[in-house]
Scaffold this motif. Structure first.
Motif, mmCIF file in Angstrom:
data_model
loop_
_atom_site.group_PDB
_atom_site.id
_atom_site.type_symbol
_atom_site.label_atom_id
_atom_site.label_comp_id
_atom_site.label_asym_id
_atom_site.label_seq_id
_atom_site.Cartn_x
_atom_site.Cartn_y
_atom_site.Cartn_z
ATOM 1 N N LEU A 78 -10.668 -0.452 -3.214
ATOM 2 C CA LEU A 78 -10.342 -1.357 -2.105
ATOM 3 C C LEU A 78 -11.528 -2.273 -1.807
ATOM 4 O O LEU A 78 -11.355 -3.487 -1.623
ATOM 5 C CB LEU A 78 -9.976 -0.556 -0.861
ATOM 6 N N GLY A 129 -4.742 -2.727 -6.364
ATOM 7 C CA GLY A 129 -5.661 -1.614 -6.155
ATOM 8 C C GLY A 129 -4.956 -0.296 -5.900
ATOM 9 O O GLY A 129 -3.820 -0.250 -5.416
ATOM 10 N N PHE A 152 -1.415 -2.809 -2.869
ATOM 11 C CA PHE A 152 -2.254 -1.610 -2.884
ATOM 12 C C PHE A 152 -1.370 -0.371 -2.797
ATOM 13 O O PHE A 152 -0.401 -0.330 -2.034
ATOM 14 C CB PHE A 152 -3.242 -1.619 -1.715
ATOM 15 N N LEU A 208 -3.490 -3.443 5.558
ATOM 16 C CA LEU A 208 -2.983 -3.993 4.298
ATOM 17 C C LEU A 208 -1.918 -5.041 4.590
ATOM 18 O O LEU A 208 -0.979 -4.787 5.352
ATOM 19 C CB LEU A 208 -2.402 -2.875 3.428
ATOM 20 N N LYS A 238 2.763 -2.733 -0.329
ATOM 21 C CA LYS A 238 1.989 -1.500 -0.200
ATOM 22 C C LYS A 238 2.923 -0.297 -0.204
ATOM 23 O O LYS A 238 4.087 -0.385 0.197
ATOM 24 C CB LYS A 238 1.169 -1.518 1.099
#
Length: 398
Positions: free
Chosen positions: A262, A274, A293, A318, A322
């Protein structure tokens, strides 16, 4: 030519005369201590498991090659041992290769295995020779395939060596990725570097200091950006840099390595996606500008509203695609090679009843699906909601 024949120093490629491959310890905050199935956690066992272990066979269509690189960033002094000079890294670069070429790559040396077992309080329970002799599927000096492939950087947990992420790295490479696993100098319990040096965990002496793991995290972000420099673009010095598609780069890791992924994204826009596998976050998720992410962790510690508040905070920060997944029956090392190898050698992770077989299958499936979706544009239904075939996996805060 030998897999370990090269040093990358700044922009210069010079011969590597002496290097032993690295793979020692476990994570600082969590011991890798293991207990033989059916035994109590205390005391030592009277016999040492010596069965032959092997990593799981990669699931992709390609053979896997592996290069070992020594990187020296002359622009930075080592933060833990300033007298050592420039910051050093060891990298295993996995890549899609032609079947039948190259030679089998070794998992680790027996000395390195002994360091790993001692750090996890397993000396006398598992044979260092058996652990170090685990079969891998990567091959040194294997001929690379033609083409350009996404790059995934993987950073291990604090005190853990890069080889703890081998089964995941091999699987991604077999599916058409270049994968770079990284040893960060003085952050593993023991890591082999050129010149017969074994670097121990000097960084461990700082853990009591406030913000120590944040310092580790941000330092690793600089390390990972430097690895990208050496593998891509005009400053690339890796012999197979032509394999990397520079617009498709992801970063991930285990424990503090996941936190570093991150941090790398927030400071380096080249990283497009990520992944954090069971690591506490130490830096904010600022400036991602919608980049995706994946958070993948243990049910016990990393459920929504659970013991690690950094996951709830990061989830709110975020701003792109996600997912927050947790795995029932998992432990801190479930997402590494540890449960796979220890189970075969007659030991088990005491905090993780999930089998080694199930651990590696779930890790590979969900991590592979994430990078396929975000770096290759392949829609992945596996990431859209609970799958009845994976009852251990929960979608937190959907």
């Amino acid at each position: 030519m030998s897999e370990t024949r090269r040093i990358l120093r700044g922009r210069t490629l010079v011969p590597l005369l002496a290097l032993t491959l690295t793979l020692p310890p476990a994570d600082s905050a969590t011991s890798l201590a293991a207990t033989p199935p059916g035994a109590s956690g205390g005391g030592s066992t009277s016999s040492v498991a010596t069965a032959r272990a092997e990593l799981p066979r990669p699931t992709g269509p390609f053979a896997v090659g592996r290069d070992t690189l020594h990187l020296v960033d002359e622009s930075r002094r080592d933060p833990w041992v300033p007298s050592a000079g420039a910051r050093e890294l060891m990298v295993s670069a996995y890549y899609p290769a032609l079947h039948g070429s190259g030679r089998p790559a070794r998992y680790m040396t027996e000395k390195e295995a002994q360091l790993l077992l001692e750090s996890g309080h397993m000396a006398g329970k598992v044979s260092a020779a058996a652990y170090s002799g685990a079969r891998t599927f990567a091959r040194t000096d294997a001929h690379p395939l033609q083409g350009r492939f996404p790059l995934v950087l993987l950073s291990p947990g604090f005190t853990a060596p890069r080889a703890t992420l081998t089964h995941l790295a091999e699987d991604l490479a077999s599916r058409g990725y270049v994968v770079a696993t990284v040893d960060h100098a003085y952050e593993a319990a023991g890591a082999a570097f050129p010149g017969g040096r074994t670097l121990t965990c000097a960084a461990c002496r700082t853990l009591a200091a406030p913000g120590a793991l944040k310092t580790v995290t941000t330092g690793r972000a600089d390390d990972l950006s430097y690895v990208i420099d050496r593998l891509t673009g005009p400053e690339a010095t890796w012999r197979y840099s032509r394999l990397v598609a520079p617009a498709r780069i992801g970063a991930g890791g285990h424990s503090v390595g996941g936190a570093a992924a991150l941090a790398t994204m927030t400071s380096d826009r080249r990283v497009r996606a990520g992944l954090n596998m069971d690591g506490t976050f130490h830096t904010p998720a600022a400036g991602l500008a919608g980049r995706p992410f994946l958070m993948l962790g243990t049910r016990d510690k990393h459920s929504a509203g659970g013991r690690d508040e950094s996951w709830d905070r990061t989830w709110r920060e975020l701003d792109g695609w996600k997912r927050w997944l947790t795995v029932e029956g998992s432990g801190h090392f479930t997402f590494t090679d540890a449960p796979v190898l220890l189970e075969q050698l007659g030991a088990a992770l005491p905090d993780a009843p999930l089998s080694g077989e199930r651990s590696q299958r779930l890790t590979r499936a969900y991590v592979g699906a994430f990078f396929d979706q975000e770096l290759r544009g392949i829609p992945e239904p596996l990431l859209e909601g609970p799958d009845p075939a994976d009852p251990e996996v929960a979608f937190e805060r959907p």
